[in-house]
Motif scaffolding. Sequence first.
Motif, PDB file in Angstrom:
ATOM      1  N   LYS A 136      96.719 -16.590   2.439  1.00  0.00           N
ATOM      2  CA  LYS A 136      96.968 -17.720   3.357  1.00  0.00           C
ATOM      3  C   LYS A 136      97.525 -17.234   4.695  1.00  0.00           C
ATOM      4  CE  LYS A 136      97.725 -20.878  -0.579  1.00  0.00           C
ATOM      5  NZ  LYS A 136      98.225 -22.168  -1.065  1.00  0.00           N
ATOM      6  N   VAL A 137      97.019 -16.113   5.200  1.00  0.00           N
ATOM      7  CA  VAL A 137      97.461 -15.652   6.539  1.00  0.00           C
ATOM      8  C   VAL A 137      97.164 -16.702   7.590  1.00  0.00           C
ATOM      9  CG1 VAL A 137      97.551 -13.120   6.433  1.00  0.00           C
ATOM     10  CG2 VAL A 137      95.348 -14.243   6.722  1.00  0.00           C
ATOM     11  N   ASP A 138      96.184 -17.566   7.325  1.00  0.00           N
ATOM     12  CA  ASP A 138      95.874 -18.642   8.284  1.00  0.00           C
ATOM     13  C   ASP A 138      97.032 -19.618   8.436  1.00  0.00           C
ATOM     14  OD1 ASP A 138      94.805 -21.171   6.273  1.00  0.00           O
ATOM     15  OD2 ASP A 138      94.723 -19.147   5.458  1.00  0.00           O
ATOM     16  N   THR A 162      95.139 -11.590   3.386  1.00  0.00           N
ATOM     17  CA  THR A 162      93.869 -12.289   3.167  1.00  0.00           C
ATOM     18  C   THR A 162      93.985 -13.774   3.498  1.00  0.00           C
ATOM     19  OG1 THR A 162      94.468 -12.799   0.873  1.00  0.00           O
ATOM     20  CG2 THR A 162      93.234 -10.756   1.222  1.00  0.00           C
ATOM     21  N   SER A 163      92.821 -14.372   3.690  1.00  0.00           N
ATOM     22  CA  SER A 163      92.740 -15.829   3.702  1.00  0.00           C
ATOM     23  C   SER A 163      91.481 -16.209   2.935  1.00  0.00           C
ATOM     24  CB  SER A 163      92.670 -16.376   5.126  1.00  0.00           C
ATOM     25  OG  SER A 163      92.307 -17.748   5.077  1.00  0.00           O
ATOM     26  N   ALA A 164      91.690 -16.835   1.783  1.00  0.00           N
ATOM     27  CA  ALA A 164      90.532 -17.270   0.994  1.00  0.00           C
ATOM     28  C   ALA A 164      89.781 -18.347   1.775  1.00  0.00           C
ATOM     29  CB  ALA A 164      90.999 -17.811  -0.347  1.00  0.00           C
ATOM     30  N   LEU A 165      90.530 -19.062   2.620  1.00  0.00           N
ATOM     31  CA  LEU A 165      89.944 -20.163   3.387  1.00  0.00           C
ATOM     32  C   LEU A 165      89.069 -19.648   4.526  1.00  0.00           C
ATOM     33  CD1 LEU A 165      90.438 -23.373   3.439  1.00  0.00           C
ATOM     34  CD2 LEU A 165      91.879 -22.876   5.422  1.00  0.00           C
ATOM     35  N   ARG A 166      89.605 -18.719   5.337  1.00  0.00           N
ATOM     36  CA  ARG A 166      88.870 -18.226   6.517  1.00  0.00           C
ATOM     37  C   ARG A 166      88.042 -16.978   6.230  1.00  0.00           C
ATOM     38  NH1 ARG A 166      93.449 -18.028  11.065  1.00  0.00           N
ATOM     39  NH2 ARG A 166      93.615 -15.959  10.121  1.00  0.00           N
ATOM     40  N   GLY A 167      88.390 -16.286   5.166  1.00  0.00           N
ATOM     41  CA  GLY A 167      87.642 -15.067   4.826  1.00  0.00           C
ATOM     42  C   GLY A 167      88.303 -13.776   5.274  1.00  0.00           C
ATOM     43  N   ASP A 168      89.441 -13.842   5.949  1.00  0.00           N
ATOM     44  CA  ASP A 168      90.137 -12.613   6.373  1.00  0.00           C
ATOM     45  C   ASP A 168      90.406 -11.727   5.156  1.00  0.00           C
ATOM     46  OD1 ASP A 168      90.819 -14.983   7.857  1.00  0.00           O
ATOM     47  OD2 ASP A 168      92.298 -13.843   8.997  1.00  0.00           O
ATOM     48  N   GLY A 169      90.117 -10.448   5.290  1.00  0.00           N
ATOM     49  CA  GLY A 169      90.504  -9.478   4.256  1.00  0.00           C
ATOM     50  C   GLY A 169      89.673  -9.518   2.980  1.00  0.00           C
ATOM     51  N   VAL A 170      88.729 -10.436   2.886  1.00  0.00           N
ATOM     52  CA  VAL A 170      87.986 -10.568   1.623  1.00  0.00           C
ATOM     53  C   VAL A 170      87.097  -9.344   1.383  1.00  0.00           C
ATOM     54  CG1 VAL A 170      86.237 -11.935   0.383  1.00  0.00           C
ATOM     55  CG2 VAL A 170      88.140 -13.081   1.540  1.00  0.00           C
TER      56      VAL A 170
END
Length: 322
Positions: A136-138, A162-170
């Motif tokens: 949840k970095v977003d 990561t952000s599962a929502l935005r895709g960061d780090g996935v």
Amino acid sequence: MSNGSSDGSHLVEGLVLRGDARVYHVLIDGRSRPCAPGGRLFEELNERKSPVAVGDRVRVTLEGDPARIEEVLPRRNWLSKVASSHDPREQVLFANVDQVFVVGSLAAPKFSSNRADRILVGCHWSEIPAVVVLNKVDLDEDGEEESIRATYEAAGYEVLSTSALRGDGVETLRERLKGRTSVFYGASGVGKSSLLNALEPGLGLKIGKVSKYWDAGKHTTTFSSMVSLADGSLVIDTPGIRTFRPHGLVKTELRYRFPEFAPFLGKCHFADCSHDHEPGCAVAEAAEAGKLPPSRYLTYVELLDELDPPPEEVETISGEFA
Ligand SMILES: Nc1nc2c(ncn2[C@@H]2O[C@H](COP(=O)(O)OP(=O)(O)OP(=O)(O)O)[C@@H](O)[C@H]2O)c(=O)[nH]1
Ligand SMILES: [Mg+2]
Ligand SMILES: [Zn+2]
């Protein structure tokens, strides 16, 4: 080597993918089958909280409905905790894994360093490599990512944001998972199942809501289960936990589970210092001087209070060896 059970029936080997209350889903020849614990394992159900865990390799007899797990093969490793505050038994959470991703979220719910520290202590004690995931970095409006990252990197852990929502780090996460058996472990609502769905949209794992009132997840995932990603990586999604008490760890062992304490150990005034605020304690002084993160030291002191003392040294009968 015999391949039969005590009553002579044929045994096949399988991998435990999921454990619901008293039924286990076991992968046998590419097919998941419901199995019940049989024989000695069934008898152990009361004595031990979890005779069978996700990730276990087991021997199963297919005769009978349901099929029965007769034996758990020796484990390469496992993580266990104290079952609950009312139940001191060992609860094995999962077995035979390459690494644990300790997942926390930066907001909703707020990152708990205490919970992360406790799980990391358990992994260290079980000799299972661990990675810290800040999801949840977003939502990181307070900009906490940097200091949390610094704390865990100083202890030698890799930290992924990561952000599962935005895709960061996935994609970085996918790289780390490749070719291994991994676990997502942490509090409810931090996004463990969401991260898995982001990695593999076809999984369709159930995702929960985070209650505004409690700022906590609602325990959406209720049983641990192993899923496989398109590239063959295996990941165990687990139900969120409230707290984690390592099982089998004694007070005098705890200090070694905080890797960044190492330079200060052996430098205290008292040789048998427990690092719990004794005068001249080099560890406590380092925490006060900002050379160790205060949050880590606080978790150490809290855990120390909960753990059992080491077993009494066996007293030699006087005169016997004189
Ligand atoms: N803003 C934001 N929300 C997220 C992110 N990841 C997950 N969520 C939300 O957080 C809530 C909880 O997500 P889950 O994936 O169910 O959390 P979990 O860790 O699996 O929780 P349990 O199964 O209860 O242990 C859902 O409403 C998700 O949509 C993220 O990166 N950013
Ligand atoms: Mg979940
Ligand atoms: Zn000390």
